[in-house]
Design a protein around this motif. Structure first.
Motif, PDB file in Angstrom:
ATOM      1  N   ARG A  16      -0.019  40.732 -67.419  1.00 19.75           N
ATOM      2  CA  ARG A  16       1.356  41.356 -67.154  1.00 19.75           C
ATOM      3  C   ARG A  16       2.328  40.655 -66.510  1.00 19.75           C
ATOM      4  N   ARG A  17       3.398  40.386 -67.304  1.00 17.64           N
ATOM      5  CA  ARG A  17       4.512  39.703 -66.529  1.00 17.64           C
ATOM      6  C   ARG A  17       5.834  40.581 -66.519  1.00 17.64           C
ATOM      7  N   ALA A  18       6.888  40.318 -65.719  1.00 16.50           N
ATOM      8  CA  ALA A  18       7.958  41.155 -65.798  1.00 16.50           C
ATOM      9  C   ALA A  18       8.724  41.481 -66.991  1.00 16.50           C
ATOM     10  N   ASP A  19       8.791  40.810 -68.017  1.00 18.75           N
ATOM     11  CA  ASP A  19       9.330  41.310 -69.079  1.00 18.75           C
ATOM     12  C   ASP A  19       8.422  41.275 -70.342  1.00 18.75           C
ATOM     13  N   ASP A  20       6.801  41.179 -70.438  1.00 21.66           N
ATOM     14  CA  ASP A  20       6.213  41.118 -71.461  1.00 21.66           C
ATOM     15  C   ASP A  20       4.707  41.310 -70.808  1.00 21.66           C
ATOM     16  N   VAL A  21       3.905  41.661 -71.933  1.00 24.57           N
ATOM     17  CA  VAL A  21       2.428  41.654 -71.601  1.00 24.57           C
ATOM     18  C   VAL A  21       1.742  40.495 -72.688  1.00 24.57           C
ATOM     19  N   VAL A  22       0.962  39.682 -72.063  1.00 25.09           N
ATOM     20  CA  VAL A  22       0.301  38.746 -73.022  1.00 25.09           C
ATOM     21  C   VAL A  22      -1.125  38.987 -73.158  1.00 25.09           C
ATOM     22  N   LEU A  23      -1.790  39.191 -74.379  1.00 23.64           N
ATOM     23  CA  LEU A  23      -3.189  39.395 -74.479  1.00 23.64           C
ATOM     24  C   LEU A  23      -3.591  38.232 -75.267  1.00 23.64           C
ATOM     25  N   ARG A  24      -4.643  37.533 -74.488  1.00 21.41           N
ATOM     26  CA  ARG A  24      -5.424  36.304 -75.306  1.00 21.41           C
ATOM     27  C   ARG A  24      -6.637  36.490 -75.543  1.00 21.41           C
ATOM     28  N   PHE A  25      -7.069  36.155 -76.928  1.00 16.84           N
ATOM     29  CA  PHE A  25      -8.280  36.575 -77.563  1.00 16.84           C
ATOM     30  C   PHE A  25      -8.781  35.053 -77.963  1.00 16.84           C
ATOM     31  N   ASP A  26     -10.140  34.888 -77.482  1.00  9.53           N
ATOM     32  CA  ASP A  26     -10.853  33.780 -77.733  1.00  9.53           C
ATOM     33  C   ASP A  26     -11.565  34.083 -79.068  1.00  9.53           C
ATOM     34  N   LEU A  27     -10.927  32.894 -80.025  1.00  2.58           N
ATOM     35  CA  LEU A  27     -11.593  33.078 -81.410  1.00  2.58           C
ATOM     36  C   LEU A  27     -11.884  31.706 -81.886  1.00  2.58           C
ATOM     37  N   PRO A  28     -12.920  31.128 -81.267  1.00  2.00           N
ATOM     38  CA  PRO A  28     -13.215  29.605 -81.628  1.00  2.00           C
ATOM     39  C   PRO A  28     -13.965  29.706 -82.840  1.00  2.00           C
ATOM     40  N   GLY A  29     -13.391  28.589 -83.856  1.00  2.00           N
ATOM     41  CA  GLY A  29     -14.169  28.546 -85.192  1.00  2.00           C
ATOM     42  C   GLY A  29     -13.632  29.682 -86.113  1.00  2.00           C
ATOM     43  N   VAL A  30     -12.680  30.455 -85.813  1.00  2.00           N
ATOM     44  CA  VAL A  30     -12.146  31.316 -86.633  1.00  2.00           C
ATOM     45  C   VAL A  30     -10.878  30.867 -87.517  1.00  2.00           C
ATOM     46  N   ASP A  31     -11.174  30.837 -88.802  1.00  4.02           N
ATOM     47  CA  ASP A  31      -9.760  30.429 -89.670  1.00  4.02           C
ATOM     48  C   ASP A  31      -8.911  31.291 -89.337  1.00  4.02           C
ATOM     49  N   PRO A  32      -7.539  30.984 -88.989  1.00  3.95           N
ATOM     50  CA  PRO A  32      -6.401  31.450 -88.616  1.00  3.95           C
ATOM     51  C   PRO A  32      -5.973  32.335 -89.613  1.00  3.95           C
ATOM     52  N   ASP A  33      -6.473  32.049 -90.999  1.00  2.00           N
ATOM     53  CA  ASP A  33      -5.700  32.826 -92.176  1.00  2.00           C
ATOM     54  C   ASP A  33      -6.688  34.052 -92.444  1.00  2.00           C
ATOM     55  N   SER A  34      -7.893  34.137 -91.443  1.00  2.00           N
ATOM     56  CA  SER A  34      -8.753  35.484 -91.527  1.00  2.00           C
ATOM     57  C   SER A  34      -8.556  36.490 -90.383  1.00  2.00           C
ATOM     58  N   ALA A  39      -2.726  34.319 -78.854  1.00  2.00           N
ATOM     59  CA  ALA A  39      -2.092  34.884 -77.979  1.00  2.00           C
ATOM     60  C   ALA A  39      -1.024  35.925 -78.545  1.00  2.00           C
ATOM     61  N   VAL A  40      -0.831  37.123 -78.003  1.00  2.00           N
ATOM     62  CA  VAL A  40      -0.449  38.252 -78.652  1.00  2.00           C
ATOM     63  C   VAL A  40       0.889  38.665 -77.289  1.00  2.00           C
ATOM     64  N   ARG A  41       2.042  38.468 -77.838  1.00  2.00           N
ATOM     65  CA  ARG A  41       3.008  38.834 -76.739  1.00  2.00           C
ATOM     66  C   ARG A  41       3.831  40.018 -77.172  1.00  2.00           C
ATOM     67  N   ILE A  42       3.520  41.013 -76.059  1.00  2.00           N
ATOM     68  CA  ILE A  42       4.267  42.385 -76.408  1.00  2.00           C
ATOM     69  C   ILE A  42       5.301  42.640 -75.209  1.00  2.00           C
ATOM     70  N   PRO A  43       6.695  42.532 -75.511  1.00  2.00           N
ATOM     71  CA  PRO A  43       7.638  42.883 -74.687  1.00  2.00           C
ATOM     72  C   PRO A  43       7.609  44.080 -74.026  1.00  2.00           C
ATOM     73  N   VAL A  44       8.016  44.256 -72.933  1.00  2.00           N
ATOM     74  CA  VAL A  44       8.078  45.563 -71.980  1.00  2.00           C
ATOM     75  C   VAL A  44       9.504  46.060 -72.410  1.00  2.00           C
ATOM     76  N   LEU A  45       9.583  47.291 -72.767  1.00  2.00           N
ATOM     77  CA  LEU A  45      10.967  47.934 -72.961  1.00  2.00           C
ATOM     78  C   LEU A  45      11.833  47.828 -71.840  1.00  2.00           C
ATOM     79  N   GLU A  46      13.098  47.734 -72.155  1.00  2.00           N
ATOM     80  CA  GLU A  46      14.080  47.630 -70.921  1.00  2.00           C
ATOM     81  C   GLU A  46      13.955  48.562 -69.856  1.00  2.00           C
ATOM     82  N   LYS A  47      13.741  49.874 -70.309  1.00  2.00           N
ATOM     83  CA  LYS A  47      13.671  51.011 -69.529  1.00  2.00           C
ATOM     84  C   LYS A  47      12.638  50.975 -68.492  1.00  2.00           C
ATOM     85  N   ALA A  48      11.441  50.144 -68.883  1.00  2.00           N
ATOM     86  CA  ALA A  48      10.248  49.905 -68.035  1.00  2.00           C
ATOM     87  C   ALA A  48      10.549  48.733 -66.835  1.00  2.00           C
TER      88      ALA A  48
END
Length: 147
Positions: A40-58, A119-128
């Motif tokens: 959790r950061r001030a303006d967003d949430v970042v989720l990081r998933f370990d996916l070694p050996g996974v084809d990005p197209d999948s 890495a998936v970045r999800i912005p925090v709404l301005e009101k929050a």
């Protein structure tokens, strides 16, 4: 009235994350197929998933009614003359679901895949977002708040 110093956003996110984690992993086997960190950061949430050996197209990321779903597939090709004698790496399809707080902007999610980490970045709404509250002072042309 109860005042608390705990960030209600973080508290709700952690509660939903724990619930989703238990559902996906069956109670706590560590999310063997797709381990995840959440930051959790001030303006967003970042989720990081370990996916070694996974084809990005999948990799597929969807959001539906406040639920972020990440699905990926890891396959291993074995030649006819090869026989595995140890199999510790998890293969097949993996899905992780994270319940998003209403304080997150599901319309503006971004994702990137680099060196086996999604890495998936999800912005925090301005009101929050945290904001500074101006303090009025008596005698400076402003009315005091009546209690």
């Amino acid at each position: 009235m109860l005042l608390t110093s705990i960030d209600p956003f973080v508290q709700e996110f952690e509660r939903q994350f724990d619930r989703a984690f238990r559902q996906v992993t069956g109670g706590g086997n560590g999310g063997a197929g797709m381990p995840m960190d959440g930051i959790r950061r001030a303006d967003d949430v970042v989720l990081r998933f370990d996916l070694p050996g996974v084809d990005p197209d999948s990799v597929e990321i969807t959001v539906d009614r406040g639920v972020l779903s990440v699905t990926a597939r890891r396959e291993e090709e074995i030649a006819e003359d090869e026989r595995p004698f140890v199999r510790e790496r998890v293969m097949g399809s993996f899905t992780r679901r994270v319940y998003l707080s209403e304080h997150l902007d599901a319309e503006a999610i971004e994702a990137a895949y680099d060196n086996g980490v999604l890495a998936v970045r999800i912005p925090v709404l301005e009101k929050a977002r945290p904001r500074k509250i101006a303090i009025r002072q008596n005698g400076r042309g402003r009315k005091a708040i009546k209690s």
